[in-house]
Design a protein around this motif. Structure first.
Motif, mmCIF file in Angstrom:
data_model
loop_
_atom_site.group_PDB
_atom_site.id
_atom_site.type_symbol
_atom_site.label_atom_id
_atom_site.label_comp_id
_atom_site.label_asym_id
_atom_site.label_seq_id
_atom_site.Cartn_x
_atom_site.Cartn_y
_atom_site.Cartn_z
ATOM 1 N N VAL A 40 14.693 48.731 33.597
ATOM 2 C CA VAL A 40 14.682 47.321 33.997
ATOM 3 C C VAL A 40 15.956 46.963 34.749
ATOM 4 N N GLN A 41 17.093 47.447 34.256
ATOM 5 C CA GLN A 41 18.348 47.110 34.924
ATOM 6 C C GLN A 41 18.430 47.736 36.312
ATOM 7 N N ALA A 42 17.928 48.957 36.457
ATOM 8 C CA ALA A 42 17.920 49.587 37.779
ATOM 9 C C ALA A 42 17.078 48.774 38.761
ATOM 10 N N LEU A 43 15.953 48.250 38.286
ATOM 11 C CA LEU A 43 15.102 47.418 39.139
ATOM 12 C C LEU A 43 15.792 46.103 39.496
ATOM 13 N N ILE A 44 16.502 45.511 38.530
ATOM 14 C CA ILE A 44 17.198 44.241 38.777
ATOM 15 C C ILE A 44 18.337 44.430 39.765
ATOM 16 N N LEU A 45 19.079 45.516 39.620
ATOM 17 C CA LEU A 45 20.243 45.749 40.486
ATOM 18 C C LEU A 45 19.847 45.923 41.951
ATOM 19 N N LYS A 46 18.617 46.356 42.192
ATOM 20 C CA LYS A 46 18.155 46.463 43.577
ATOM 21 C C LYS A 46 17.982 45.082 44.215
ATOM 22 N N LYS A 47 17.623 44.089 43.388
ATOM 23 C CA LYS A 47 17.423 42.723 43.886
ATOM 24 C C LYS A 47 18.670 41.859 43.706
ATOM 25 N N ILE A 92 27.823 40.133 36.795
ATOM 26 C CA ILE A 92 27.003 38.970 36.457
ATOM 27 C C ILE A 92 25.754 39.411 35.698
ATOM 28 N N VAL A 93 25.163 40.524 36.135
ATOM 29 C CA VAL A 93 24.001 41.079 35.437
ATOM 30 C C VAL A 93 24.370 41.421 33.992
ATOM 31 N N VAL A 94 25.524 42.081 33.822
ATOM 32 C CA VAL A 94 25.963 42.490 32.484
ATOM 33 C C VAL A 94 26.261 41.262 31.625
ATOM 34 N N GLU A 126 29.450 35.652 47.646
ATOM 35 C CA GLU A 126 28.914 37.004 47.529
ATOM 36 C C GLU A 126 27.809 37.103 46.481
ATOM 37 N N ARG A 127 27.590 36.030 45.734
ATOM 38 C CA ARG A 127 26.589 36.085 44.666
ATOM 39 C C ARG A 127 25.206 35.792 45.222
ATOM 40 N N LEU A 167 13.856 32.613 39.428
ATOM 41 C CA LEU A 167 13.219 32.637 38.112
ATOM 42 C C LEU A 167 12.913 34.070 37.676
ATOM 43 N N SER A 168 12.479 34.908 38.613
ATOM 44 C CA SER A 168 12.153 36.299 38.272
ATOM 45 C C SER A 168 13.400 37.079 37.867
ATOM 46 N N ILE A 169 14.530 36.784 38.523
ATOM 47 C CA ILE A 169 15.787 37.458 38.176
ATOM 48 C C ILE A 169 16.244 37.040 36.781
#
Length: 303
Positions: free
Chosen positions: A198-205, A211-213, A64-65, A70-72
């Motif tokens: 920034v986090q809102a943008l990352i969570l879309k991708k 894992i983000v946290v 599921e991950r 590199l951008s992430i």
């Protein structure tokens, strides 16, 4: 079912704001006990990272991950950078002023987040829309209120209570600098707003929330350790022998960081950065009351 889904982010953000207010008071208690604000940030990030590493691996199964690009990873690093800068300046500001001013300055977060959301086209601006007018007026009022709190203390409304921490407060007050503390807290709020965007943008991708946290706290830990090694020269500032320091660090790491950021990230994915940021002023009442009771702070008209 629809009502439940709508209510959960509200409940989550109320709990997150309570945890954040507690984190600020825990930081003030540790620093009143002689602990360096930079070391406090480092220890809190380490604890949060240790908690979130196994949690993220268990909650998000390998299949599921999403793939790490590199951008992430660079986005994770930006989150850690904003977090490290925000936490370091925020706790330094609280140390110079009070937790009550720290939460009051959070009034700027909704306005700053709204402005950044408009710049990044995450919010639409329609001058004929009541929603846009309300958000714009709220931005102006919240910014104005933050400047009032920073530069104007005003007459005393409620005297400081003779709490157990009052003696240490009297010592600290000799070194406090309300305006400088407010400016450092303003830097913290700017970083917090940038972090939300920034986090809102990352969570879309990369929608794997935990894992983000985890990576956010991981990079915050790396950057915080570099800051501590450069700035903190006194070995006693690293000590956790005091019960006050130990309890404060554990509370901050577990509830103030891992829980609070985890819940905020979940709400952010469900609702967006502007919704999350409008709950920032909620902590003012909690922290102002607790500051008077536990730290002997006085309540002034400006607050």
């Amino acid at each position: 079912m629809g009502v439940k889904v709508a209510v959960l982010p509200i409940v989550g953000m109320i709990m997150a704001e309570c945890a954040q207010a507690g984190r600020m008071m825990a930081g003030k208690a540790a620093m009143s006990n002689g602990m360096s604000s930079f070391v406090f940030v480092l220890y809190s990030n380490i604890i949060a990272s240790i908690i979130l590493l196994p949690s993220s691996l268990i909650f998000h199964r390998p299949q599921e991950r999403p793939p790490l690009t590199l951008s992430i990873v660079f986005g994770f690093f930006l989150l850690g950078l904003f977090g490290c800068l925000g936490q370091s300046s925020g706790y330094a500001g609280i140390n110079l002023s009070s937790p009550a001013l720290g939460t009051a300055m959070l009034n700027t977060v909704p306005g700053l987040t709204f402005v950044l959301a408009v710049i990044f086209r995450m919010e639409k601006v329609d001058c004929r829309s009541y929603s846009t007018l309300a958000k714009s007026m709220g931005t102006i009022i919240s910014m104005g209120g933050a400047f009032v709190v920073t530069y104007y203390k005003g007459p005393l409304l409620l005297k400081a209570l003779p709490s157990a921490s009052n003696s240490s407060h009297q010592v600290l007050s000799q070194h406090s600098n309300w305006v400088l503390g407010g400016l450092l807290l303003a830097v913290d709020c700017t970083m917090a707003s940038s972090w939300l965007i920034v986090q809102a943008l990352i969570l879309k991708k990369y929608p794997a929330k935990l894992i983000v946290v985890f990576f956010y706290f991981f990079f915050s830990t790396v950057l915080s350790s570099i800051v501590c090694l450069v700035i903190v020269k006194d070995p006693s500032a690293w000590s956790l022998k005091s019960n006050t320091r130990l309890v404060s660090v554990l509370f901050s790491g577990i509830l103030g960081h891992a829980f609070q950021v985890g819940v905020t990230t979940w709400c952010l994915q469900k609702t967006g950065p502007v919704f999350v940021s409008i709950f920032a002023p909620l902590g003012i009442v909690i922290t102002a009351t607790a500051s008077v009771v536990f730290f002997g702070d006085a309540l002034n008209l400006g607050m």
